[in-house]
Design a protein around this motif. Structure first.
Motif, PDB file in Angstrom:
ATOM      1  N   LEU A 288       4.512   5.492 -11.144  1.00 15.06           N
ATOM      2  CA  LEU A 288       3.610   5.619  -9.992  1.00 15.06           C
ATOM      3  C   LEU A 288       3.203   4.249  -9.422  1.00 15.06           C
ATOM      4  O   LEU A 288       3.135   4.104  -8.192  1.00 15.06           O
ATOM      5  N   PRO A 289       2.949   3.237 -10.271  1.00 12.76           N
ATOM      6  CA  PRO A 289       2.634   1.927  -9.675  1.00 12.76           C
ATOM      7  C   PRO A 289       3.774   1.367  -8.831  1.00 12.76           C
ATOM      8  O   PRO A 289       3.525   0.735  -7.798  1.00 12.76           O
ATOM      9  N   VAL A 290       5.014   1.601  -9.265  1.00 10.09           N
ATOM     10  CA  VAL A 290       6.154   1.109  -8.471  1.00 10.09           C
ATOM     11  C   VAL A 290       6.232   1.874  -7.156  1.00 10.09           C
ATOM     12  O   VAL A 290       6.448   1.292  -6.089  1.00 10.09           O
ATOM     13  N   ALA A 291       6.030   3.169  -7.227  1.00 13.15           N
ATOM     14  CA  ALA A 291       6.050   3.981  -6.003  1.00 13.15           C
ATOM     15  C   ALA A 291       4.953   3.527  -5.045  1.00 13.15           C
ATOM     16  O   ALA A 291       5.159   3.440  -3.830  1.00 13.15           O
ATOM     17  N   GLU A 292       3.815   3.192  -5.616  1.00 10.96           N
ATOM     18  CA  GLU A 292       2.670   2.798  -4.807  1.00 10.96           C
ATOM     19  C   GLU A 292       2.931   1.492  -4.068  1.00 10.96           C
ATOM     20  O   GLU A 292       2.567   1.327  -2.904  1.00 10.96           O
ATOM     21  N   GLN A 293       3.617   0.566  -4.741  1.00 17.52           N
ATOM     22  CA  GLN A 293       3.888  -0.743  -4.126  1.00 17.52           C
ATOM     23  C   GLN A 293       4.747  -0.641  -2.870  1.00 17.52           C
ATOM     24  O   GLN A 293       4.749  -1.562  -2.055  1.00 17.52           O
ATOM     25  N   THR A 294       5.473   0.449  -2.721  1.00 17.37           N
ATOM     26  CA  THR A 294       6.326   0.593  -1.540  1.00 17.37           C
ATOM     27  C   THR A 294       5.513   0.889  -0.289  1.00 17.37           C
ATOM     28  O   THR A 294       6.023   0.757   0.828  1.00 17.37           O
ATOM     29  N   GLY A 295       4.284   1.308  -0.457  1.00 17.41           N
ATOM     30  CA  GLY A 295       3.487   1.718   0.699  1.00 17.41           C
ATOM     31  C   GLY A 295       3.863   3.093   1.218  1.00 17.41           C
ATOM     32  O   GLY A 295       3.322   3.567   2.208  1.00 17.41           O
ATOM     33  N   ASN A 296       4.770   3.747   0.521  1.00 18.37           N
ATOM     34  CA  ASN A 296       5.244   5.059   1.000  1.00 18.37           C
ATOM     35  C   ASN A 296       4.613   6.235   0.254  1.00 18.37           C
ATOM     36  O   ASN A 296       4.964   7.382   0.501  1.00 18.37           O
ATOM     37  N   LEU A 297       3.718   5.938  -0.671  1.00 14.76           N
ATOM     38  CA  LEU A 297       3.244   6.994  -1.561  1.00 14.76           C
ATOM     39  C   LEU A 297       1.829   7.450  -1.227  1.00 14.76           C
ATOM     40  O   LEU A 297       0.937   6.648  -0.994  1.00 14.76           O
ATOM     41  N   THR A 298       1.656   8.762  -1.212  1.00 17.68           N
ATOM     42  CA  THR A 298       0.328   9.362  -1.135  1.00 17.68           C
ATOM     43  C   THR A 298       0.175  10.285  -2.330  1.00 17.68           C
ATOM     44  O   THR A 298       1.102  11.038  -2.639  1.00 17.68           O
ATOM     45  N   ILE A 299      -0.959  10.196  -3.006  1.00 19.33           N
ATOM     46  CA  ILE A 299      -1.204  11.103  -4.121  1.00 19.33           C
ATOM     47  C   ILE A 299      -2.423  11.945  -3.796  1.00 19.33           C
ATOM     48  O   ILE A 299      -3.451  11.405  -3.370  1.00 19.33           O
ATOM     49  N   VAL A 300      -2.302  13.234  -3.938  1.00 19.52           N
ATOM     50  CA  VAL A 300      -3.468  14.094  -3.767  1.00 19.52           C
ATOM     51  C   VAL A 300      -3.643  14.906  -5.048  1.00 19.52           C
ATOM     52  O   VAL A 300      -2.755  15.661  -5.440  1.00 19.52           O
TER      53      VAL A 300
END
Lengths: 177, 581
Positions: free
Chosen positions: B256-268
């Motif tokens: 999840l941290p790698v996904a977050e760094q892309t700026g493309n991730l939203t978590i709900v």
């Protein structure tokens, strides 16, 4: 912690344990408190039961001049919490019944200090349920206590590395966890 | 990480990932890294790496009665979860659901262990990481069980390489056909009795191997620097509480941290996916229906592709609850296999014994890992069994008895104080992890007249160990004892907890490896997913959690879910680019 122990062992040339750790040093220098948990009163046990239990525990785990014993950790408090929070109603009832049966036959508090050890030993050999429970719980309570873990056993909360096979003397005791 | 609290304002994404556990985290990472605007819907609460590992540094004496085991009060809420004997305790019961809040129906006893929070069971997983081999992918076809896997080891090898390189797996290559080598960080060390066992097994059972457990812990530097949240293992062995060093792989420390760094991730979070919305005009799914776990309000979220990674039972339940004119029995259920073929690994059988000697030897560090005996049955002509098919591996280890030995010795007074200075004798135990066959009779289904507290049809599970598993267990106990004895163990005893005394607690699910409910296959008539994990008849829905498994192997399965996920995400993005989805 382990480095301390190892260094102490090396420099003092002592064998297996009986080393003076910072904690025991403080306890010795400061004098042991007569009451390990001042102000505590039991929730599950009665005050009488707590007294008998602590009396027995102090004989079972006397400590040494360099290591703490049962008197430094309040075993009755440990057993009180164990029965209060972790035991079923049946197990709770069973302890009370066992204590009652024991107390009807024996007045542990009235025994002379010199008789207590032999008494506990013979009760264990006879299979006395109450004494066996106190014995097992006392050892467990002591060895899982902070003082028992840090000052009698060898406590290393963050080992940092793993070694499969090393000389026992590098550890110098039993791992607490 | 961006936690969307705007609700309906932004409801259209490139990709939806349902679930944030081991496979959901991987889907999120791969899709976001490849440039897709990705939303992760997690049914449980939000959890922050490190900050929410509230018990990580607690010692025994920080708990009442010097123990983290569950209180009687706590056990009332965790009737199923507590059956494992280790999942529910004060150190980490907050990573498991209260059965009182998340009920399901056990038609037969089924130990469904669940963790509803960001990161799912990636926080509490066993971390053992083994590849399936060619013989596992061929097994169904060769012995005529269920259906053939639509893929082979060659399809998976590059993806195993890829995920191992990212997560970091400590282990030893051994060159075995039944347990392929991988990309490993340095192995952990065996203690002296384990080394003796290894020699004894090799010397007495030609070719039988004892290797160090392969586990997703950092014992060396990762070859990449994609996340700053990974540190070296400190050998505290308090992994299930959450690791403040990020030393083992979890969604929170790794994907999840790698996904977050892309700026493309939203978590709900607090978003229970109730069903997938099928669009008959396009023959594709257009989004998902979501129930807010806190308010019970429903809303819809839309995307071009959907990855279901809710875990095998929950993923199948979402599909079974996704009915349409085209799919009256649940999305993708043309075959009637959806929800069937539940598998797990059967365990709780093995042997232990005592070893003399090595009294001047000990170990350091609480190794969060054991030794592993790779499968040795039914792998070649010499090892074929007449009484069962497939096989099992063993996990185990040796240790010296600790302070509890004084209780057995009944030491008192000065003698007790002395005895507390020296550890006791060595013991070693090994426990089998056996393969479970896919069996149509082992199933789950929904009862629409009976809703759970969130308004979802109640999940019913009707599965049990079948004949091949039960027969295999006799050999699992006997072989364990033989190996220990051959290596020099004394007082060897076997144990068996399913055939004997502990039937309910050891019922299916106890391996916490539930899988198979939406299997991959070559034929849409007998399987739910194709070789890229797409639903045969609704190809923009991918399923890459345990549901996809066509057979179980005897290896711990999470690594395979990761590899399947990365492979499927790669396929999905390339199909999207080709405008095929």
């Amino acid at each position: 912690m382990m480095m301390n122990r190892r260094d102490v062992l090396k420099t003092a040339g002592l064998v297996l344990g009986y080393t003076l750790t910072a904690g025991t040093a403080a306890a010795v220098l400061g004098g042991c408190s007569a009451d390990a948990t001042p102000g505590w009163s039991p929730s599950f046990l009665t005050a009488d039961q707590a007294k008998v239990i602590n009396g027995m525990a102090e004989v079972i785990i006397p400590g040494t001049d360099k290591m703490p014993g049962a008197k430094d950790v309040n075993i009755a408090k440990f057993i009180d919490e164990t029965y209060m929070y972790y035991k079923t109603p049946e197990q709770q009832q069973s302890l009370n019944d066992d204590f009652k049966a024991f107390a009807e036959e024996h007045d542990f508090g009235a025994m002379k200090d010199g008789e207590k050890m032999a008494f506990i030993k013979s009760e264990l050999e006879k299979g006395s349920k109450f004494v066996k429970t106190v014995y097992e719980q006392s050892v467990t309570g002591f060895c899982t206590s902070e003082k028992g873990s840090k000052e009698v056993l060898v406590f290393d909360p963050i080992p940092g590395s793993q070694k499969g096979c090393i000389p026992l003397e590098e550890v110098g005791g039993i791992w607490a966890i | 990480m961006y936690f969307n609290s705007k609700g309906d304002e932004e409801v259209t994404y490139d990709a939806i990932v349902v679930g944030s556990g081991i496979s959901g985290g991987w889907a999120a990472k791969e899709l976001a890294e490849k440039g897709l605007k990705t939303i992760v819907l997690e049914r449980g609460r939000k959890v922050e790496h490190i900050v929410d590992y509230t018990t990580a540094s607690m010692e025994k004496w920080d708990f009442k009665g010097n123990t983290e085991r569950p209180t009687q009060e706590q056990l009332k809420d965790y009737e199923v979860q507590a059956r494992s004997g280790y999942t529910v305790n004060q150190g980490h019961s907050h990573w498991f659901v209260k059965d009182t809040e998340h009920p399901f129906v056990e038609v037969k006893p089924f130990n469904w262990m669940r963790g509803y929070h960001l990161g799912g069971r990636s926080i509490t997983w066993g971390r053992q990481s083994y590849r399936l081999s060619e013989m596992d992918f061929e097994a169904n076809a060769k012995d005529g069980t269920a259906v053939d896997w639509p893929i082979r080891y060659a399809d998976m090898k590059p993806w195993y390489d890829y995920v191992e390189t990212h997560i970091g797996v400590s282990g030893q290559n051994e060159g075995l056909a039944q347990l392929p080598d991988g990309k490993y960080l340095p192995p952990m060390e065996m203690n002296c009795v384990e080394q003796k066992f290894k020699k004894g097994v090799a010397g007495n059972f030609g070719g039988r191997m004892v290797t160090m457990g392969r586990t997703a812990h950092l014992t060396g530097q990762l070859s990449h620097n994609k996340t700053s949240k990974r540190g070296q293992c400190q050998f505290r062995n308090r992994c299930m509480r959450g690791c403040p060093y990020g030393a083992y792989f979890s969604s929170l420390s790794s994907t999840l941290p790698v996904a977050e760094q892309t700026g493309n991730l939203t978590i709900v979070c607090n978003s229970i996916v109730a069903g997938v919305i099928y669009d008959p005009e396009t023959n594709k799914a257009k989004g998902v229906r979501v129930i807010d776990a806190l308010t019970k309000e429903t809303r819809e979220v839309y995307a071009k592709i959907i990855f279901l990674n809710a875990s095998a039972i929950a993923t199948a339940s979402i599909l079974l609850n996704s009915k349409s004119e085209r799919f009256p029995n649940g999305l993708g259920n043309d075959s009637g296999e959806l929800g069937h073929n539940i598998m797990d690994h059967h365990l709780g059988v093995g042997a232990r014994g005592e070893f003399e000697g090595f009294q001047d030897k000990y170990y350091k560090g609480r190794r969060p890992n054991g030794v592993y005996v790779p499968r040795f049955r039914n792998i070649d002509n010499a090892s074929m069994r007449k009484d069962y098919i497939r096989g099992f591996g063993y996990q185990g280890g040796a240790s010296r008895e600790g302070w509890y030995k004084v209780v057995k010795e009944m030491k008192l007074g000065k003698e007790l104080m002395e005895s507390l200075q020296t550890p006791g004798y060595w013991t070693m135990g090994i426990m089998g992890f056996g393969e479970c066959l896919p069996d149509h009779r082992n199933k789950m289904f929904l009862d629409e007249d009976n809703l759970d507290p969130f308004g979802m049809p109640m999940i019913h599970i009707d599965a049990e160990w079948q004949e091949n598993e039960l027969i295999m267990r006799n050999d699992m106990a006997t072989s364990a004892a033989e190996m220990l004895e051959a290596a020099g163990a004394k007082n060897v005893s076997t144990y068996e907890t399913i055939n004997n005394n502990d039937k309910k607690n050891r019922a299916m699910g106890i391996g916490i490896h539930e899988m198979g409910t939406a299997r991959m296959g070559r034929d849409p008539k007998t399987s739910v997913l194709n070789k890229y994990n797409q639903i045969h008849a609704c190809q923009n829905v991918y399923i890459t959690d345990g549901a996809a498994m066509t057979s179980a192997g005897c290896q711990n399965p999470s690594l395979t879910y990761m590899a399947l996920t990365a492979r499927a995400a790669d396929h999905a993005v390339s199909e999207l680019k080709k405008m095929n989805l």
